[in-house]
Design a protein around this motif. Sequence first.
Motif, PDB file in Angstrom:
ATOM      1  N   THR A 170      31.571  24.026  21.744  1.00 33.79           N
ATOM      2  CA  THR A 170      32.219  24.451  20.517  1.00 33.79           C
ATOM      3  C   THR A 170      33.445  23.562  20.295  1.00 33.79           C
ATOM      4  N   LYS A 205      24.434  29.869  25.728  1.00 33.41           N
ATOM      5  CA  LYS A 205      24.059  28.647  25.015  1.00 33.41           C
ATOM      6  C   LYS A 205      25.252  27.750  24.677  1.00 33.41           C
ATOM      7  N   TYR A 206      26.442  28.343  24.471  1.00 31.53           N
ATOM      8  CA  TYR A 206      27.594  27.579  23.996  1.00 31.53           C
ATOM      9  C   TYR A 206      28.713  27.533  25.043  1.00 31.53           C
ATOM     10  N   PRO A 235      32.525  27.347  25.464  1.00 31.76           N
ATOM     11  CA  PRO A 235      33.679  27.595  24.600  1.00 31.76           C
ATOM     12  C   PRO A 235      34.808  26.600  24.828  1.00 31.76           C
ATOM     13  N   LYS A 267      34.167  30.682  20.863  1.00 30.73           N
ATOM     14  CA  LYS A 267      32.982  31.082  21.615  1.00 30.73           C
ATOM     15  C   LYS A 267      31.675  30.633  20.981  1.00 30.73           C
ATOM     16  N   HIS A 268      31.691  30.390  19.684  1.00 34.28           N
ATOM     17  CA  HIS A 268      30.482  30.040  18.941  1.00 34.28           C
ATOM     18  C   HIS A 268      30.857  28.941  17.949  1.00 34.28           C
ATOM     19  N   GLU A 294      33.260  33.457  15.839  1.00 33.15           N
ATOM     20  CA  GLU A 294      33.631  34.037  17.125  1.00 33.15           C
ATOM     21  C   GLU A 294      34.764  33.278  17.802  1.00 33.15           C
ATOM     22  N   ASN A 320      37.879  38.134  16.683  1.00 31.72           N
ATOM     23  CA  ASN A 320      37.279  37.053  15.901  1.00 31.72           C
ATOM     24  C   ASN A 320      38.140  36.781  14.677  1.00 31.72           C
TER      25      ASN A 320
END
Length: 168
Positions: free
Chosen positions: A8, A59-60, A62, A89-90, A94, A110
């Motif tokens: 990210t 998957k990500y 941060p 985070k995304h 997020e 968020n």
Amino acid sequence: MLSCSVKTKLSQTELKWIDVYNEGDTLVFKSDNGEVDTTFIIKKEIFYPERNSIEVHGKYLPQWGVVWYKNRNLINHPEGYRMISLIKKHPKNETFLNIDYLYSDILVPNIATANIKRLKKDKVYEFDTYHEKAKSEQPKKIFWHEDYGIIKYITHGNEVWERINLPK
């Protein structure tokens, strides 16, 4: 599996929360009783943590932004503590924000979707950090200026502290 992860990246809009401070900054506050208190910004960092796909990151990966500070009132953390933590985070949303000053904190899960704008008047956010078990010297309200960071706070003992060394 590691090559499939996506990092990210904090946007300029998100980074504004930590860009108000730089390592070496000094924040001087004066109370309505004439006392003076000083906060020192000791470290500012933007980084990626070590990857942990299975337990934490998925998957990500941060990106983090953290501002560390020292203050004589940080009894439990004399070497310094995190004042601001920003975690993306995304890739599209997020972004978590935590402002922790003198053991009173604001948690925004968020900032992309939070109703944080309703706390803003002109360029100043008014954060309520009231806690029924807080000590009288802990902030119950923190006033955050978009350009200067914390400019004022009111303790649980109703003492008002205002920053007296704002840049011109």
